[in-house]
Design a protein around this motif. Structure first.
Motif, PDB file in Angstrom:
ATOM      1  N   CYS A  40       0.827  -1.213   0.000  1.00 38.81           N
ATOM      2  CA  CYS A  40       0.000   0.000   0.000  1.00 38.81           C
ATOM      3  C   CYS A  40       0.861   1.263   0.000  1.00 38.81           C
ATOM      4  O   CYS A  40       0.386   2.343  -0.338  1.00 38.81           O
ATOM      5  N   TYR A  41       2.110   1.118   0.394  1.00 41.47           N
ATOM      6  CA  TYR A  41       3.103   2.194   0.447  1.00 41.47           C
ATOM      7  C   TYR A  41       2.701   3.346   1.367  1.00 41.47           C
ATOM      8  O   TYR A  41       3.245   4.445   1.274  1.00 41.47           O
ATOM      9  N   LYS A  42       1.778   3.098   2.282  1.00 36.57           N
ATOM     10  CA  LYS A  42       1.409   4.133   3.258  1.00 36.57           C
ATOM     11  C   LYS A  42       2.579   4.453   4.183  1.00 36.57           C
ATOM     12  O   LYS A  42       2.661   5.547   4.725  1.00 36.57           O
ATOM     13  N   CYS A  43       3.489   3.493   4.357  1.00 28.78           N
ATOM     14  CA  CYS A  43       4.670   3.746   5.204  1.00 28.78           C
ATOM     15  C   CYS A  43       5.524   4.864   4.610  1.00 28.78           C
ATOM     16  O   CYS A  43       6.158   5.622   5.349  1.00 28.78           O
ATOM     17  N   PHE A  44       5.509   5.021   3.279  1.00 27.05           N
ATOM     18  CA  PHE A  44       6.260   6.100   2.646  1.00 27.05           C
ATOM     19  C   PHE A  44       5.574   7.446   2.848  1.00 27.05           C
ATOM     20  O   PHE A  44       6.239   8.477   2.943  1.00 27.05           O
ATOM     21  N   ALA A  45       4.256   7.444   2.914  1.00 29.21           N
ATOM     22  CA  ALA A  45       3.518   8.687   3.164  1.00 29.21           C
ATOM     23  C   ALA A  45       3.565   9.061   4.644  1.00 29.21           C
ATOM     24  O   ALA A  45       3.776  10.227   4.998  1.00 29.21           O
ATOM     25  N   ASN A  46       3.405   8.064   5.520  1.00 29.72           N
ATOM     26  CA  ASN A  46       3.333   8.334   6.963  1.00 29.72           C
ATOM     27  C   ASN A  46       4.698   8.633   7.575  1.00 29.72           C
ATOM     28  O   ASN A  46       4.802   9.447   8.490  1.00 29.72           O
ATOM     29  N   LYS A  47       5.717   7.921   7.135  1.00 25.89           N
ATOM     30  CA  LYS A  47       7.082   8.083   7.665  1.00 25.89           C
ATOM     31  C   LYS A  47       7.109   8.112   9.192  1.00 25.89           C
ATOM     32  O   LYS A  47       7.784   8.932   9.806  1.00 25.89           O
ATOM     33  N   ASP A  48       6.404   7.164   9.811  1.00 28.35           N
ATOM     34  CA  ASP A  48       6.327   7.111  11.277  1.00 28.35           C
ATOM     35  C   ASP A  48       7.002   5.870  11.863  1.00 28.35           C
ATOM     36  O   ASP A  48       6.774   5.515  13.012  1.00 28.35           O
ATOM     37  N   ARG A  49       7.821   5.195  11.038  1.00 26.99           N
ATOM     38  CA  ARG A  49       8.560   4.002  11.445  1.00 26.99           C
ATOM     39  C   ARG A  49       7.638   2.849  11.841  1.00 26.99           C
ATOM     40  O   ARG A  49       7.990   2.017  12.653  1.00 26.99           O
ATOM     41  N   ARG A  50       6.458   2.842  11.233  1.00 31.07           N
ATOM     42  CA  ARG A  50       5.479   1.805  11.521  1.00 31.07           C
ATOM     43  C   ARG A  50       4.830   1.348  10.218  1.00 31.07           C
ATOM     44  O   ARG A  50       4.773   2.084   9.244  1.00 31.07           O
ATOM     45  N   CYS A  51       4.311   0.124  10.250  1.00 30.62           N
ATOM     46  CA  CYS A  51       3.515  -0.371   9.137  1.00 30.62           C
ATOM     47  C   CYS A  51       2.095   0.148   9.311  1.00 30.62           C
ATOM     48  O   CYS A  51       1.581   0.212  10.436  1.00 30.62           O
ATOM     49  N   ALA A  52       1.475   0.501   8.215  1.00 35.51           N
ATOM     50  CA  ALA A  52       0.105   1.033   8.276  1.00 35.51           C
ATOM     51  C   ALA A  52      -0.905  -0.031   8.698  1.00 35.51           C
ATOM     52  O   ALA A  52      -1.960   0.295   9.240  1.00 35.51           O
ATOM     53  N   ARG A  53      -0.593  -1.309   8.472  1.00 37.61           N
ATOM     54  CA  ARG A  53      -1.484  -2.394   8.916  1.00 37.61           C
ATOM     55  C   ARG A  53      -1.481  -2.444  10.431  1.00 37.61           C
ATOM     56  O   ARG A  53      -0.432  -2.405  11.061  1.00 37.61           O
ATOM     57  N   LYS A  54      -2.654  -2.582  11.002  1.00 37.97           N
ATOM     58  CA  LYS A  54      -2.773  -2.616  12.461  1.00 37.97           C
ATOM     59  C   LYS A  54      -3.453  -3.893  12.950  1.00 37.97           C
ATOM     60  O   LYS A  54      -3.873  -3.967  14.092  1.00 37.97           O
ATOM     61  N   ASP A  55      -3.539  -4.907  12.090  1.00 39.16           N
ATOM     62  CA  ASP A  55      -4.314  -6.107  12.429  1.00 39.16           C
ATOM     63  C   ASP A  55      -3.457  -7.286  12.885  1.00 39.16           C
ATOM     64  O   ASP A  55      -3.917  -8.425  12.890  1.00 39.16           O
ATOM     65  N   ASP A  56      -2.202  -7.017  13.267  1.00 39.99           N
ATOM     66  CA  ASP A  56      -1.341  -8.058  13.833  1.00 39.99           C
ATOM     67  C   ASP A  56      -0.263  -7.386  14.679  1.00 39.99           C
ATOM     68  O   ASP A  56      -0.329  -6.187  14.954  1.00 39.99           O
ATOM     69  N   ASP A  57       0.748  -8.142  15.086  1.00 36.34           N
ATOM     70  CA  ASP A  57       1.784  -7.629  15.990  1.00 36.34           C
ATOM     71  C   ASP A  57       3.032  -7.121  15.282  1.00 36.34           C
ATOM     72  O   ASP A  57       4.065  -6.914  15.929  1.00 36.34           O
ATOM     73  N   MET A  58       2.981  -6.891  13.991  1.00 42.47           N
ATOM     74  CA  MET A  58       4.182  -6.512  13.255  1.00 42.47           C
ATOM     75  C   MET A  58       4.828  -5.246  13.790  1.00 42.47           C
ATOM     76  O   MET A  58       6.059  -5.156  13.870  1.00 42.47           O
ATOM     77  N   ASN A  59       4.040  -4.254  14.174  1.00 39.55           N
ATOM     78  CA  ASN A  59       4.644  -3.022  14.678  1.00 39.55           C
ATOM     79  C   ASN A  59       5.365  -3.234  16.007  1.00 39.55           C
ATOM     80  O   ASN A  59       6.336  -2.535  16.300  1.00 39.55           O
ATOM     81  N   ILE A  60       4.926  -4.202  16.785  1.00 34.73           N
ATOM     82  CA  ILE A  60       5.659  -4.564  18.008  1.00 34.73           C
ATOM     83  C   ILE A  60       7.024  -5.123  17.621  1.00 34.73           C
ATOM     84  O   ILE A  60       8.044  -4.765  18.220  1.00 34.73           O
ATOM     85  N   PHE A  61       7.053  -5.984  16.605  1.00 34.49           N
ATOM     86  CA  PHE A  61       8.317  -6.571  16.150  1.00 34.49           C
ATOM     87  C   PHE A  61       9.249  -5.495  15.587  1.00 34.49           C
ATOM     88  O   PHE A  61      10.460  -5.502  15.849  1.00 34.49           O
TER      89      PHE A  61
END
Length: 192
Positions: free
Chosen positions: A50-71
């Motif tokens: 989705c490339y939202k990580c390039f727009a957001n630039k917040d060091r996080r994945c835009a998906r929020k439906d799993d634990d990836m951002n914790i990892f």
């Protein structure tokens, strides 16, 4: 200094876990803090591109439906990252692939945020395909501009049933040497 290791096998105490434990033990002997994260068998999704990580630039994945951002956060907090995987059809497990794809894209979107961290691959294999798996993990480290320590052989151990990797004397020595070399490299990079 801290190293975070990801067990990409759904077998929580299987051969990948055993191999990672050997490396982590050597790091702890050198005074380095370690954390082992169970990745395999958890619900993690692949990248949606989705490339939202390039727009957001917040060091996080835009998906929020799993634990990836914790990892991803654990990787950011660590000086060193170990990714361990069993061999699935000559490649990494699906959970490791999701980690590589999503964290890798977030890292690129945020100025190569893993740059100059130390990265090491650890592979458990029954018979063949280990070097492909080892390469897949190291490609992630390379494109992330991470520093990869070597060992006395490629970082793989052979075993089928849980615990059999401990019977692979050369594999065990390779993991010990990896831990020692990773500790040395981390100390060199963290000299003030």
């Amino acid at each position: 200094m801290k190293v975070v290791a990801f067990n990409g096998s759904p077998r929580q105490n299987g051969n990948t876990y055993q191999a990672l434990s050997i490396v982590l033990e050597e790091l702890r002997k050198e005074g380095i803090e370690t954390e082992l994260v169970q990745l395999g068998g958890r619900k993690v999704h692949g990248c949606l591109a989705c490339y939202k990580c390039f727009a957001n630039k917040d060091r996080r994945c835009a998906r929020k439906d799993d634990d990836m951002n914790i990892f991803i956060e654990k990787m950011l907090e660590a000086d060193g990252i170990i990714v361990g995987s069993p061999v699935y059809f000559s490649n990494v497990s699906s959970e490791v692939k999701a980690l590589i794809d999503r964290c890798g894209l977030v890292a690129k979107a945020n100025g190569d945020m893993l740059q100059r961290k130390v990265g090491a691959a650890v592979v458990a294999v029954r018979r063949a395909g280990a070097t492909f798996t080892y390469s897949a993990i190291n490609f992630f480290f390379g494109i992330s501009q991470m520093i990869v320590p070597g060992s006395s052989y490629w970082n793989l151990g052979i075993g089928w049933e849980p615990g059999e990797v401990l019977n692979d004397a050369e594999g065990v020595q390779t993991f010990r040497t990896l831990g020692t070399n990773m500790a040395w490299l981390l100390k060199q990079l963290n000299q003030k």
